[in-house]
Design a protein around this motif. Structure first.
Motif, mmCIF file in Angstrom:
data_model
loop_
_atom_site.group_PDB
_atom_site.id
_atom_site.type_symbol
_atom_site.label_atom_id
_atom_site.label_comp_id
_atom_site.label_asym_id
_atom_site.label_seq_id
_atom_site.Cartn_x
_atom_site.Cartn_y
_atom_site.Cartn_z
ATOM 1 N N SER A 204 0.819 -1.223 0.000
ATOM 2 C CA SER A 204 0.000 0.000 0.000
ATOM 3 C C SER A 204 0.850 1.270 0.000
ATOM 4 C CB SER A 204 -0.928 0.004 1.219
ATOM 5 O OG SER A 204 -0.168 0.268 2.397
ATOM 6 N N GLY A 205 2.191 1.090 0.113
ATOM 7 C CA GLY A 205 3.082 2.259 0.129
ATOM 8 C C GLY A 205 3.309 2.832 1.514
ATOM 9 N N SER A 206 2.896 2.085 2.553
ATOM 10 C CA SER A 206 3.080 2.542 3.936
ATOM 11 C C SER A 206 4.416 2.021 4.476
ATOM 12 C CB SER A 206 1.924 2.015 4.786
ATOM 13 O OG SER A 206 2.130 2.325 6.140
ATOM 14 N N PRO A 207 5.263 2.892 5.069
ATOM 15 C CA PRO A 207 6.569 2.434 5.574
ATOM 16 C C PRO A 207 6.411 1.417 6.706
ATOM 17 C CG PRO A 207 6.459 4.843 5.540
ATOM 18 C CD PRO A 207 5.079 4.341 5.291
ATOM 19 N N ARG A 208 7.110 0.292 6.579
ATOM 20 C CA ARG A 208 7.068 -0.753 7.613
ATOM 21 C C ARG A 208 8.425 -0.935 8.290
ATOM 22 N NH1 ARG A 208 2.902 -4.459 6.670
ATOM 23 N NH2 ARG A 208 3.658 -5.529 8.542
ATOM 24 N N ALA A 209 9.502 -0.608 7.572
ATOM 25 C CA ALA A 209 10.842 -0.693 8.157
ATOM 26 C C ALA A 209 11.698 0.439 7.614
ATOM 27 C CB ALA A 209 11.487 -2.039 7.843
ATOM 28 N N ILE A 210 12.519 1.000 8.504
ATOM 29 C CA ILE A 210 13.453 2.068 8.130
ATOM 30 C C ILE A 210 14.812 1.674 8.687
ATOM 31 C CG2 ILE A 210 14.078 4.490 8.467
ATOM 32 C CD1 ILE A 210 10.973 4.906 9.075
ATOM 33 N N VAL A 211 15.792 1.461 7.808
ATOM 34 C CA VAL A 211 17.153 1.154 8.261
ATOM 35 C C VAL A 211 18.017 2.395 8.064
ATOM 36 C CG1 VAL A 211 19.126 -0.402 8.090
ATOM 37 C CG2 VAL A 211 16.848 -1.239 7.507
ATOM 38 N N VAL A 212 18.680 2.830 9.140
ATOM 39 C CA VAL A 212 19.554 3.999 9.081
ATOM 40 C C VAL A 212 20.989 3.557 9.292
ATOM 41 C CG1 VAL A 212 20.140 6.215 10.165
ATOM 42 C CG2 VAL A 212 17.746 5.515 9.983
ATOM 43 N N ASN A 213 21.896 4.055 8.447
ATOM 44 C CA ASN A 213 23.324 3.811 8.628
ATOM 45 C C ASN A 213 24.026 5.156 8.774
ATOM 46 O OD1 ASN A 213 26.218 3.593 7.229
ATOM 47 N ND2 ASN A 213 25.725 1.568 8.016
ATOM 48 N N PHE A 214 24.740 5.320 9.887
ATOM 49 C CA PHE A 214 25.522 6.541 10.110
ATOM 50 C C PHE A 214 26.715 6.169 10.973
ATOM 51 C CE2 PHE A 214 26.572 10.601 12.215
ATOM 52 C CZ PHE A 214 26.718 11.404 11.088
ATOM 53 N N ALA A 215 27.912 6.546 10.537
ATOM 54 C CA ALA A 215 29.131 6.056 11.177
ATOM 55 C C ALA A 215 29.670 7.025 12.219
ATOM 56 C CB ALA A 215 30.202 5.800 10.113
ATOM 57 N N THR A 216 29.456 6.705 13.486
ATOM 58 C CA THR A 216 30.160 7.402 14.563
ATOM 59 C C THR A 216 29.963 6.642 15.868
ATOM 60 O OG1 THR A 216 30.756 9.614 15.384
ATOM 61 C CG2 THR A 216 28.413 9.055 15.429
ATOM 62 N N HIS A 217 30.842 6.903 16.834
ATOM 63 C CA HIS A 217 30.777 6.223 18.124
ATOM 64 C C HIS A 217 29.565 6.685 18.954
ATOM 65 C CE1 HIS A 217 34.811 4.549 17.708
ATOM 66 N NE2 HIS A 217 34.665 3.962 18.873
ATOM 67 N N PRO A 218 28.831 5.776 19.579
ATOM 68 C CA PRO A 218 27.848 6.174 20.589
ATOM 69 C C PRO A 218 28.549 6.371 21.947
ATOM 70 C CG PRO A 218 27.165 4.192 19.404
ATOM 71 C CD PRO A 218 28.624 4.379 19.174
ATOM 72 N N THR A 219 29.263 7.481 22.075
ATOM 73 C CA THR A 219 30.066 7.721 23.280
ATOM 74 C C THR A 219 29.759 9.089 23.892
ATOM 75 O OG1 THR A 219 31.833 8.363 21.744
ATOM 76 C CG2 THR A 219 32.005 6.183 22.763
ATOM 77 N N ILE A 220 28.504 9.539 23.763
ATOM 78 C CA ILE A 220 28.137 10.795 24.429
ATOM 79 C C ILE A 220 28.043 10.552 25.935
ATOM 80 C CG2 ILE A 220 26.326 12.545 24.666
ATOM 81 C CD1 ILE A 220 25.864 12.269 21.626
ATOM 82 N N LEU A 221 27.522 9.392 26.340
ATOM 83 C CA LEU A 221 27.575 8.986 27.744
ATOM 84 C C LEU A 221 28.970 8.427 28.013
ATOM 85 C CD1 LEU A 221 24.162 7.095 28.139
ATOM 86 C CD2 LEU A 221 24.642 9.519 28.560
ATOM 87 N N GLY A 222 29.566 8.829 29.128
ATOM 88 C CA GLY A 222 30.943 8.440 29.405
ATOM 89 C C GLY A 222 31.065 7.262 30.352
#
Length: 426
Positions: A204-222
């Motif tokens: 029907s054209g309705s979004p069912r899955a969204i895959v995001v790729n972005f390269a960086t560390h998840p290190t905002i929390l220390g």
């Protein structure tokens, strides 16, 4: 007229062959029970293996299951520091009847530094704390259940992709090593802040899955944070799911080995994490809305246990804080790199088992492009962990990534890029 009829039937036959791939998607909660278990946190050795004190926000795993005729494959994303072969093997064993094997199941991690430690090997436990086998079993069972639910809810998929560059969201964290020498040599800090989005719709054209790729560390929390959190990738996924009500959002990290988040605003680390994830989600949502999906597509999966040989350590590492652990490392470090190329139409996830630096990710993508796939996307932290993956020039600059987390010598990056291209033909 008989020729027209023949052409019409030929076109119908081709359309049927190229028909829509069937896709299923599901999510599950893999947040550990910190009351029931001592849950050491992975990501920062500075925590000294002390257990988590609570849960700030939940951690999840997401499943994207593909089927096209006899071809089956699945992507599993997790809010973990890295993936272990133990976890992957348990998922396969528990997902009975799914048709998934080491070859066609891709399991990756966001590289979250505020999630649980999963390492059975003493070498890793000395850095991240003990091993709780019950936790791994529970996670594997939840993920296997989600695979079953994804398979049970398959739909004919329409698929599309888009990307944009996001300057100001990342910085090269290795630039400070030998900076003067780098500048004299005419080097510039390598960054490639590409936000890439895969949108999967139902018929029907309705979004069912969204895959995001972005390269960086998840290190905002220390290292001072002892609360379980999915970090900014969790914020990103939750925000996208709020924007697109029926869709599940999945996050894959890229060639993040030398990339750190930049520009996050807020009075404390949790506020900065929220800000960074929310702004990334806004950018991703714009891309999602711009994508026109199509039904005609094809899928394939390629797998290669590439030979790494014996681990080798830098000279500085022999004098560093982990020098006494070298015998332990030699015992447990893998001798093969599990590499996958998961193709979806013109795009493909190039799954690498560690932390490739930016230039290695670009080299692997160029090699896969030369092997005939137009839109390759590096996925780091996939299936196993072999440490940082650097090229010869960066290896020569030394620093933490080389001297404490790089185990296969200066040519590993170049070898991995070659292996990625070789994987395509398997």
């Amino acid at each position: 007229s008989s020729l027209r009829l023949l052409l019409f039937y030929a076109a119908c036959l081709l359309a049927a062959q190229a028909g829509a791939v069937r896709v299923g998607v599901a999510a599950c909660d893999i947040t550990p029970d910190v009351e029931k278990y001592d849950v050491p946190m992975a990501g920062y050795g500075a925590r000294g293996g002390r257990p988590s004190t609570g849960v700030h926000d939940p951690i999840s795993a997401k499943v994207l299951y593909f089927e096209d005729g006899d071809t089956r494959m699945a992507l599993v994303t997790t809010d973990l520091r890295s993936v272990t072969p133990d976890l992957k093997n348990q998922i396969i064993a528990k997902a009975k009847g799914s048709g998934l094997t080491r070859e066609n199941l891709l399991v990756c991690a966001s590289h979250n530094h505020s999630g649980p430690s999963l390492y059975a090997e003493k070498f890793w436990q000395r850095q991240f704390g003990g091993y709780e086998p019950g936790l791994v079993e529970l996670m594997a069972a939840e993920i296997a259940d989600a695979i079953g639910r994804a398979r049970a809810s398959m739909f004919e998929a329409r698929i599309g992709t888009s990307e944009r560059m996001l300057d100001g969201f990342t910085r090269n964290r290795r630039w400070g090593y030998e900076q003067a020498a780098r500048e004299t040599a005419g080097e510039t800090p390598a960054t490639h802040p590409r936000l890439w989005v895969l949108r999967i719709d139902d018929s029907s054209g309705s979004p069912r899955a969204i895959v995001v790729n972005f390269a960086t560390h998840p290190t905002i929390l220390g290292a001072d944070n002892f609360e379980i959190s999915a970090e900014w990738p969790g914020v990103l996924q939750r925000r996208l799911e709020k924007s697109f009500g029926n869709a599940i959002a999945l996050y894959t990290n890229g060639a993040e080995g030398d990339q750190s988040p930049a520009g996050a605003q807020g009075d404390d680390a949790f506020a900065r994490m929220e800000d960074f994830g929310a702004r990334l989600a806004e950018q991703a949502a714009e891309l999602v809305r711009s994508i026109e999906t199509v039904a005609e597509t094809s899928i394939s999966i390629h797998h290669y246990d590439a030979p790494l040989g014996e681990p080798t350590f830098s000279e500085a590492s022999k004098k560093g804080p982990y020098a006494f652990m070298e015998p332990m490392a030699m015992e447990v470090l893998p001798r093969h790199a599990e590499i996958q190329v998961m193709r979806i139409s013109d795009a493909a996830f190039v799954a690498l088992p560690g932390e490739p630096i930016c230039e290695v990710g670009l080299a692997a993508e160029a090699a896969v492009r030369d092997a005939g796939i137009p839109e390759p996307i590096t996925v780091g932290l996939a299936n196993d962990y072999v440490g940082y993956i650097l090229n010869a020039r960066e290896y020569a600059h030394g620093g933490y990534e080389v001297d404490q987390r790089s185990y296969y010598g200066p040519t590993l990056g170049e070898r991995i890029a070659t292996f990625a291209a070789e994987t395509v033909s398997r």
